[in-house]
Design a protein around this motif. Sequence first.
Motif, PDB file in Angstrom:
ATOM      1  N   VAL A   1      38.518  38.456  35.379  1.00 42.22           N
ATOM      2  CA  VAL A   1      37.993  39.164  36.551  1.00 42.22           C
ATOM      3  C   VAL A   1      38.962  39.019  37.725  1.00 42.22           C
ATOM      4  O   VAL A   1      39.225  39.994  38.450  1.00 42.22           O
ATOM      5  CB  VAL A   1      36.579  38.668  36.906  1.00 42.22           C
ATOM      6  N   LEU A   2      39.515  37.834  37.921  1.00 39.81           N
ATOM      7  CA  LEU A   2      40.476  37.648  39.011  1.00 39.81           C
ATOM      8  C   LEU A   2      41.684  38.558  38.829  1.00 39.81           C
ATOM      9  O   LEU A   2      42.173  39.147  39.799  1.00 39.81           O
ATOM     10  CB  LEU A   2      40.919  36.185  39.101  1.00 39.81           C
ATOM     11  N   ALA A   3      42.180  38.710  37.606  1.00 43.80           N
ATOM     12  CA  ALA A   3      43.318  39.606  37.369  1.00 43.80           C
ATOM     13  C   ALA A   3      42.974  41.027  37.794  1.00 43.80           C
ATOM     14  O   ALA A   3      43.785  41.713  38.435  1.00 43.80           O
ATOM     15  CB  ALA A   3      43.726  39.562  35.897  1.00 43.80           C
ATOM     16  N   ARG A   4      41.769  41.468  37.474  1.00 44.63           N
ATOM     17  CA  ARG A   4      41.349  42.815  37.888  1.00 44.63           C
ATOM     18  C   ARG A   4      41.263  42.922  39.404  1.00 44.63           C
ATOM     19  O   ARG A   4      41.670  43.926  39.995  1.00 44.63           O
ATOM     20  CB  ARG A   4      40.004  43.172  37.255  1.00 44.63           C
ATOM     21  N   VAL A   5      40.751  41.878  40.046  1.00 39.01           N
ATOM     22  CA  VAL A   5      40.656  41.864  41.511  1.00 39.01           C
ATOM     23  C   VAL A   5      42.051  41.908  42.129  1.00 39.01           C
ATOM     24  O   VAL A   5      42.294  42.635  43.102  1.00 39.01           O
ATOM     25  CB  VAL A   5      39.856  40.636  41.999  1.00 39.01           C
ATOM     26  N   LEU A   6      42.958  41.138  41.576  1.00 37.54           N
ATOM     27  CA  LEU A   6      44.326  41.126  42.109  1.00 37.54           C
ATOM     28  C   LEU A   6      44.963  42.509  42.003  1.00 37.54           C
ATOM     29  O   LEU A   6      45.649  42.955  42.932  1.00 37.54           O
ATOM     30  CB  LEU A   6      45.166  40.079  41.377  1.00 37.54           C
ATOM     31  N   ASN A   7      44.742  43.195  40.902  1.00 44.01           N
ATOM     32  CA  ASN A   7      45.255  44.557  40.779  1.00 44.01           C
ATOM     33  C   ASN A   7      44.609  45.478  41.809  1.00 44.01           C
ATOM     34  O   ASN A   7      45.291  46.258  42.468  1.00 44.01           O
ATOM     35  CB  ASN A   7      45.042  45.108  39.369  1.00 44.01           C
ATOM     36  N   ARG A   8      43.295  45.392  41.952  1.00 41.95           N
ATOM     37  CA  ARG A   8      42.603  46.259  42.905  1.00 41.95           C
ATOM     38  C   ARG A   8      43.110  46.013  44.319  1.00 41.95           C
ATOM     39  O   ARG A   8      43.408  46.951  45.053  1.00 41.95           O
ATOM     40  CB  ARG A   8      41.085  46.051  42.845  1.00 41.95           C
ATOM     41  N   ARG A   9      43.242  44.746  44.694  1.00 43.66           N
ATOM     42  CA  ARG A   9      43.702  44.427  46.047  1.00 43.66           C
ATOM     43  C   ARG A   9      45.152  44.854  46.276  1.00 43.66           C
ATOM     44  O   ARG A   9      45.535  45.121  47.414  1.00 43.66           O
ATOM     45  CB  ARG A   9      43.531  42.935  46.330  1.00 43.66           C
ATOM     46  N   ALA A  10      45.936  44.922  45.202  1.00 41.64           N
ATOM     47  CA  ALA A  10      47.331  45.369  45.314  1.00 41.64           C
ATOM     48  C   ALA A  10      47.442  46.894  45.234  1.00 41.64           C
ATOM     49  O   ALA A  10      48.538  47.437  45.370  1.00 41.64           O
ATOM     50  CB  ALA A  10      48.174  44.724  44.214  1.00 41.64           C
ATOM     51  N   GLY A  11      46.319  47.559  44.998  1.00 41.53           N
ATOM     52  CA  GLY A  11      46.340  49.017  44.878  1.00 41.53           C
ATOM     53  C   GLY A  11      46.948  49.495  43.569  1.00 41.53           C
ATOM     54  O   GLY A  11      47.455  50.612  43.484  1.00 41.53           O
ATOM     55  N   ILE A  12      46.885  48.655  42.540  1.00 42.56           N
ATOM     56  CA  ILE A  12      47.459  48.992  41.237  1.00 42.56           C
ATOM     57  C   ILE A  12      46.315  49.080  40.223  1.00 42.56           C
ATOM     58  O   ILE A  12      45.513  48.161  40.108  1.00 42.56           O
ATOM     59  CB  ILE A  12      48.484  47.929  40.795  1.00 42.56           C
ATOM     60  N   ALA A  13      46.268  50.183  39.506  1.00 41.68           N
ATOM     61  CA  ALA A  13      45.203  50.377  38.523  1.00 41.68           C
ATOM     62  C   ALA A  13      45.428  49.486  37.303  1.00 41.68           C
ATOM     63  O   ALA A  13      46.569  49.240  36.899  1.00 41.68           O
ATOM     64  CB  ALA A  13      45.154  51.843  38.088  1.00 41.68           C
ATOM     65  N   ASP A  14      44.327  49.011  36.731  1.00 42.24           N
ATOM     66  CA  ASP A  14      44.417  48.332  35.444  1.00 42.24           C
ATOM     67  C   ASP A  14      44.919  49.343  34.423  1.00 42.24           C
ATOM     68  O   ASP A  14      44.657  50.544  34.524  1.00 42.24           O
ATOM     69  CB  ASP A  14      43.036  47.821  35.005  1.00 42.24           C
ATOM     70  N   VAL A  15      45.650  48.862  33.414  1.00 40.71           N
ATOM     71  CA  VAL A  15      46.195  49.743  32.377  1.00 40.71           C
ATOM     72  C   VAL A  15      45.212  49.778  31.218  1.00 40.71           C
ATOM     73  O   VAL A  15      45.021  48.753  30.544  1.00 40.71           O
ATOM     74  CB  VAL A  15      47.576  49.240  31.899  1.00 40.71           C
ATOM     75  N   PRO A  16      44.595  50.918  30.972  1.00 41.65           N
ATOM     76  CA  PRO A  16      43.616  50.961  29.859  1.00 41.65           C
ATOM     77  C   PRO A  16      44.304  50.952  28.498  1.00 41.65           C
ATOM     78  O   PRO A  16      45.399  51.481  28.337  1.00 41.65           O
ATOM     79  CB  PRO A  16      42.893  52.291  30.084  1.00 41.65           C
ATOM     80  N   TRP A  17      43.647  50.317  27.555  1.00 35.24           N
ATOM     81  CA  TRP A  17      44.110  50.366  26.181  1.00 35.24           C
ATOM     82  C   TRP A  17      43.590  51.667  25.586  1.00 35.24           C
ATOM     83  O   TRP A  17      42.404  51.985  25.691  1.00 35.24           O
ATOM     84  CB  TRP A  17      43.583  49.167  25.411  1.00 35.24           C
ATOM     85  N   GLU A  18      44.467  52.422  24.993  1.00 37.17           N
ATOM     86  CA  GLU A  18      44.082  53.725  24.457  1.00 37.17           C
ATOM     87  C   GLU A  18      44.044  53.741  22.945  1.00 37.17           C
ATOM     88  O   GLU A  18      43.941  54.803  22.341  1.00 37.17           O
ATOM     89  CB  GLU A  18      45.047  54.782  24.991  1.00 37.17           C
TER      90      GLU A  18
END
Length: 186
Positions: free
Chosen positions: A164-181
């Motif tokens: 969850v922290l990794a996702r928060v860090l991405n959100r706060r940096a304005g960088i989208a999480d990379v979805p697995w396709e």
Amino acid sequence: MPKIYTKTGDRGETGLFGGSRVSKDDPRVEAYGTLDEATSALGLLAVHLDAELAAVVHAIQRTLFDIGAELATPKPGRVPADRVPSVTAEAVESLERLIDGWEAELAPLRAFILPGGSRQAAICHLARSIVRRAERRTVTLARSAAINPEILRYLNRLSDCLFVLARVLNRRAGIADVPWEGRRSN
């Protein structure tokens, strides 16, 4: 000043709290050694965070040190209790509060994500995966030795917390999480 090297491990053994010696590949050493790796990865993460989040990570590192000491003590009665604090349900609940607070910042997860995004999130994912390995090593140890059940609960919750922290860090940096396709045909 005492020297950092003792030469007592030169034959592939190490000492545990309480005085007994075991092989350096003993399940107990594997468990607390992997916690040491996770603690180091968290240290790397902390240097890339603001003061508030770094303080959270440092608190987690202290708890991991406590868990490592607890795992390095096969006979807790032989070492004073104040030298080997036990992880408690409160420590697990503290992680749950962090998770709940951080999840409030995030959109619901609708797909698996790949580790990465920002530098901070990538390091956080690395630490998370090492914590998962520490959890597996501790499960192995628990098959042959009695351990505090709160240790497994803490490690399980910690990997969730770091995800969850990794996702928060991405959100706060304005960088989208990379979805697995999934597997793509080329």
